[in-house]
Write a protein that holds these residues in place. Structure first.
Motif, short mmCIF file in Angstrom:
data_model
loop_
_atom_site.label_atom_id
_atom_site.label_comp_id
_atom_site.label_asym_id
_atom_site.label_seq_id
_atom_site.Cartn_x
_atom_site.Cartn_y
_atom_site.Cartn_z
N GLY A 97 0.80 -1.21 0.00
CA GLY A 97 0.00 0.00 0.00
C GLY A 97 0.84 1.26 0.00
O GLY A 97 0.31 2.36 0.23
N ASP A 98 2.13 1.12 -0.24
CA ASP A 98 3.04 2.27 -0.24
C ASP A 98 2.71 3.21 -1.39
O ASP A 98 2.17 2.80 -2.43
N ALA A 99 3.03 4.49 -1.20
CA ALA A 99 2.75 5.48 -2.24
C ALA A 99 3.67 5.31 -3.44
O ALA A 99 3.30 5.70 -4.56
N ASN A 100 4.83 4.73 -3.25
CA ASN A 100 5.79 4.53 -4.33
C ASN A 100 5.44 3.26 -5.11
O ASN A 100 5.45 2.16 -4.55
N ARG A 104 5.57 -0.91 -4.17
CA ARG A 104 4.39 -1.78 -4.25
C ARG A 104 4.68 -2.99 -5.15
O ARG A 104 4.37 -4.13 -4.79
N ASP A 133 -4.22 -1.92 -9.85
CA ASP A 133 -3.47 -0.73 -9.46
C ASP A 133 -3.48 0.30 -10.59
O ASP A 133 -3.60 -0.04 -11.78
N ASP A 135 -0.98 2.11 -11.44
CA ASP A 135 0.31 2.15 -12.13
C ASP A 135 0.51 0.88 -12.96
O ASP A 135 0.39 -0.23 -12.42
#
Length: 686
Positions: A97-100, A104, A133, A135
Motif C-alpha cells: 500500500g506504499d505510495a511509491n 508496491r 493498481d 500504475d
C-alpha cells in the motif's frame, strides 16, 4: 549497489555473530554494509540462514537499496525457515500500500517468489489490489505473480478469481501489462487442466493491436500464443499474416523465428497460391539476415532453417551462397551449413555446390571433411541428373590419396551404387587400387560389399576378398558379416573359383566365433547352399534395397510437431520437448527462446568435467548445476551440499540451461528486473 570489495576474502571477519551485531546497529551505514555482507556470503554459497530474524528486522528501512537486498534474502531462505518467514508478512502487506509504485511492485513480486504455502493466503488481497493498481508497472508485476502463485496453490488462484482478472488485463491500455498477462495465462494453461486462455478472433485482435508497442520479450509471448490459434477461415488467417509480417524485420532473432512459426502455420490455411508465394518469399530475407549474427544464433537459425526448408523448399532457393562456409566459422556452424546446402542443392546450382564441397574436402578438420564428402553423395542420390558430376568429384577426391577422404568416398560410392545399380562400374578399378589403405571398418565393409556385388565383373575378386579373409578373426563384426555375405555371392557367381574360400569362411563363421549373428548367418548360408543352391541364389543375389535421399529428413509426424515449436530447444535438437525437459515448474517451459550465451557454453565449451558435476538439492533431491546456488525446482539454497559427479549425462541436460528468454530467469534476476531477464536488440536470444 554492490562493490567488488564485498566479495574479497575477509579473513577473520564476516562471521555470523559479528554480522548480527552490525545488523542491530543504530548506524545506518554500518547496517547497510552488514546487509550487503550477508548477501555476499549468500551469493558465495555460505549458509547465513541463522541471521534470518536480524535481517528481516531491517525490512522496513526507508533505504530502497537495503530493502531490495532484504527481499532477496527472504526469497532465498523462506523455504527453509517458513515459520520465521511469517514475520515478514505484515511488512509485505504494508509495502503493497506504499505510495511509491516501485515499492508496491517489489513487495508483490517478492511475495510471489517466496514459495511458502503459509504465506499464500496473505498474498491474495494485496495481489487483488495490485492487479487493479493505477500504475501499469504494478499491474504487469502482479500478472506474473499470479502465475507464480498458481505453481504453489492452483486451487487458490482459481477460487480467488485471479484467472478472470488476468483475462481482463488482456484489454489493458499498457502493452507490457497485456504481454505479461498473456505470458501468465499461457503458463497457467500449460501447467494446469484449466482452460485459462480462450483464444478467439476478438482476443487475437487485441493482442495484435499491442504487438508493435511491446518489448521484444512481450512480442515473443504474444507471437507464441498467436501460433497456437487456428483461424476458422482463410480470410482471418490472411489478416493475421498481414499483421505479424512486419515483425520479420525485428532486430531480435527470437522475434523473427517466432514470427516465422506463426506464418508457417497460417500458410497452411491460406488457399490463394499467389498470396502463399508472397508470404513465403517474405520469409527468406529475415532468415538470411540471421546468418550475419553471432555464431550461436547462426547455429539456432540453421537448425530451424532445416525444418522450414523441408516444409517450404522454395523459401531460400535463391540464397544458396549465403550458406557457403567461411574460414572463421565455428565447426558446429559449418556442419549445419553443409546440411542446408544439400537441402538447397538443385540442378540449377549443383555446379557451385559441388565446387564448394570439393574445396571443403581439402580442409584439415577430418570430421568436417568426411561430412563434406558424404554431402556429395547425398547430392548424387537427391539429383539423378547430377549424379555423374558427383561421382566424378568423388573420383578426383580418391585420387588425392588422403586416407580418410578415400575411405569416406568409398562409403559414399557404395550408396550411389545402391541408388543407381550397374551404372558407374567404371570407378570400381579406382576403388580397388586403394584396398590396402583401408582401416575404417565401415569403409572395409563398403569395399567388400562392392566386390561381392560386382564379383562377376571384377577379374581378381577372389584375390581381393582373400586379403580380407586372411584377417577374418581380427576384423570387427560388421566387416565379418559383410565378408561372409560377399564370399557367398562370389561363390554363387563363380563356383569353381571360390569353392575353397566359401568353405573356409563358413567354417570360421560357425566354428571359430562366438558372435550369435555371425554364427547364425553362417549356418543359414551353409544349409541354403547344401539344400537348394537355386533358392540360395534367389536369396543372396536379390536386388539390393535402394538408398533414398529422405533418409536425412525429419519424419513428417515429428516435423509437424517441431514446426509448432520453432525458436525453442525442440527445434534445435530436432526432438520433442518432452524427451529432454523435466516437468518441474518453470523448468518445463517448452516455448522458451534459446539463450545464445547458454547455447555458446553448450556448443563451444570443451570442459566436460564441469558439465558432469552437480549438487543434490536437500529439499527435493533434484540434481542442480554447480553453476547455480539455488535449486531450480524448489528454490532451496545449496548450503553445504557437496559436489557430485555423473559418469554420463543425458543429451537434454547439457541444453536445459540453454532454455531461457520468454519466461525464464531465476528469482534473483526476477526480483531486481523485469520478467524474462531483459536482453537487447539484435543480441537477444534466438
Amino acid at each position: 549497489m554492490a562493490s567488488s570489495t564485498y566479495f574479497k576474502d575477509q579473513r577473520g571477519r564476516g562471521e555470523n555473530a559479528e554480522l548480527q551485531e552490525e545488523l542491530a546497529s543504530n548506524d545506518k551505514t554500518k547496517k547497510r554494509d552488514a546487509v550487503k555482507k550477508v548477501i555476499r556470503d549468500m551469493t558465495l554459497g555460505k549458509d547465513v540462514s541463522g541471521l534470518f530474524a536480524p535481517v528481516v528486522n531491517n525490512m522496513m528501512t526507508p533505504n530502497l537499496e537495503v530493502r531490495k537486498l532484504v527481499y532477496l534474502y527472504l526469497i532465498n531462505y523462506a523455504k527453509t525457515q517458513p515459520d520465521l518467514a511469517i514475520m515478514a508478512v505484515n511488512g509485505f502487506v504494508k509495502d503493497c500500500g506504499d505510495a511509491n509504485p516501485l515499492i508496491r511492485a517489489l513487495a508483490v513480486r517478492t511475495m510471489g517468489c517466496i514459495r511458502v504455502e503459509q504465506i499464500s493466503e496473505y498474498l491474495c488481497e494485496p495481489l487483488r489490489r495490485a492487479l487493479k493498481d493505477s500504475d501499469p508497472y504494478v499491474r504487469k508485476t502482479a500478472a506474473i505473480c499470479v502465475c507464480k502463485l498458481y505453481e504453489i496453490s492452483p486451487d487458490l488462484v482459481i477460487d480467488q478469481g485471479f484467472i478472470d482478472s488476468l483475462n481482463d488485463l488482456l484489454g489493458d491500455s499498457n502493452p507490457m501489462v497485456v504481454s505479461n498477462a498473456v505470458a501468465a495465462l499461457a503458463e497457467i494453461q500449460h501447467h494446469g487442466a484449466t482452460k485459462a486462455l480462450t483464444l478467439n478472433n476478438t482476443t487475437i485482435l487485441k493482442l495484435l493491436a499491442v504487438l508493435n508497442e511491446c518489448s521484444e520479450w512481450g512480442q515473443i509471448f504474444i507471437l507464441d500464443v498467436v501460433s497456437t490459434y487456428t483461424p476458422p477461415n482463410a480470410a482471418e488467417a490472411d489478416n493475421i499474416l498481414d499483421r505479424v509480417k512486419p515483425r520479420l524485420q525485428h532486430a531480435n532473432s527470437a522475434v523473427v523465428l517466432s514470427t516465422a512459426k506463426v506464418m508457417l502455420k497460417l500458410l497452411d490455411i491460406i488457399t490463394d497460391n499467389d498470396k502463399i508465394k508472397t508470404f513465403v518469399k517474405a520469409l527468406g530475407p529475415p532468415l538470411v539476415t540471421l546468418m550475419s549474427s553471432e555464431s550461436e544464433i547462426q547455429y539456432v537459425a540453421l537448425r530451424n532453417i532445416q525444418l522450414i526448408c523441408q516444409i517450404r523448399p522454395t523459401v531460400l532457393h535463391g540464397d544458396v551462397k549465403v550458406f557457403f562456409c567461411k574460414y572463421n566459422d565455428p565447426i558446429f556452424v559449418k556442419m549445419e551449413k553443409l546440411d542446408v546446402l544439400v537441402m538447397l542443392a538443385s540442378d540449377r546450382n549443383i555446379d557451385q555446390v559441388l565446387m564448394e564441397f570439393k574445396e571443403y574436402a581439402t580442409e584439415i578438420d577430418d570430421e568436417f571433411v568426411c561430412k563434406a564428402v558424404r554431402c556429395i553423395g547425398r547430392c548424387a542420390i537427391k539429383l539423378t541428373d547430377a549424379a555423374e558430376k558427383c561421382v566424378k568429384v568423388l573420383v578426383d577426391l580418391i585420387e588425392t590419396k588422403v586416407n580418410y577422404v578415400v575411405q569416406e568416398a568409398i562409403i559414399v560410392i557404395r550408396d550411389i551404387f545402391r541408388k543407381y545399380p550397374n551404372k558407374y562400374e567404371s570407378v570400381i578399378g579406382t576403388l580397388c587400387e586403394n584396398l590396402d589403405t583401408l582401416d575404417n571398418h565401415e569403409a572395409k565393409s563398403s569395399m567388400i560389399w562392392v566386390i561381392g556385388e560386382y564379383a562377376d565383373r571384377i577379374d581378381n575378386a577372389a584375390e581381393l576378398l582373400g586379403q580380407f579373409l586372411d584377417t577374418f578373426m581380427e576384423e570387427t563384426h560388421p566387416v565379418q558379416l559383410q565378408l561372409l555375405t560377399s564370399t557367398v555371392k562370389l561363390f554363387l557367381k563363380r563356383p569353381t573359383t571360390a569353392q575353397d574360400m566359401v568353405k573356409k569362411v563358413l567354417a570360421l563363421a560357425t566354428q571359430s566365433t562366438d558372435h550369435p549373428d555371425l554364427r547364425d548367418r553362417g549356418y543359414i548360408y551353409w544349409r541354403l547352399l547344401s539344400a537348394d543352391p537355386q533358392r540360395a541364389r534367389q536369396v543372396v543375389l536379390a536386388e539390393p534395397s535402394q538408398v533414398a535421399y529422405d533418409s536425412q529428413r525429419v519424419d513428417d509426424v515429428l516435423l509437424e510437431l517441431l514446426l509448432k515449436q520453432v525458436s525453442s530447444l525442440a527445434s534445435v535438437y530436432h526432438k520433442p520437448a518432452e524427451t529432454f525437459l523435466v516437468d518441474s515448474g518453470r523448468q518445463a517451459v517448452t516455448r522458451a527462446a534459446v539463450s545464445s550465451m547458454s547455447l555458446a557454453k553448450h556448443l563451444g565449451s570443451g570442459d566436460d568435467d564441469d558439465d558432469n558435476e552437480y549438487w543434490e538439492c536437500p529439499g527435493c533431491s533434484m540434481e542442480c548445476s554447480v553453476f547455480v546456488q539455488n535449486c531450480a525446482g524448489c528454490e532451496a539454497a545449496r548450503g553445504d551440499a557437496p559436489t557430485k559427479r555423473k559418469d554420463s549425462k543425458p543429451e537434454g541436460d547439457a541444453a536445459g540451461g540453454a532454455a531461457g528468454g520468454a519466461g525464464g530467469g531465476g528469482d534473483m534476476l526476477d526480483l531486481l528486473g523485469d520478467t524474462g531477464g531483459g536482453g537487447g536488440g539484435g543480441g537477444g536470444p534466438a
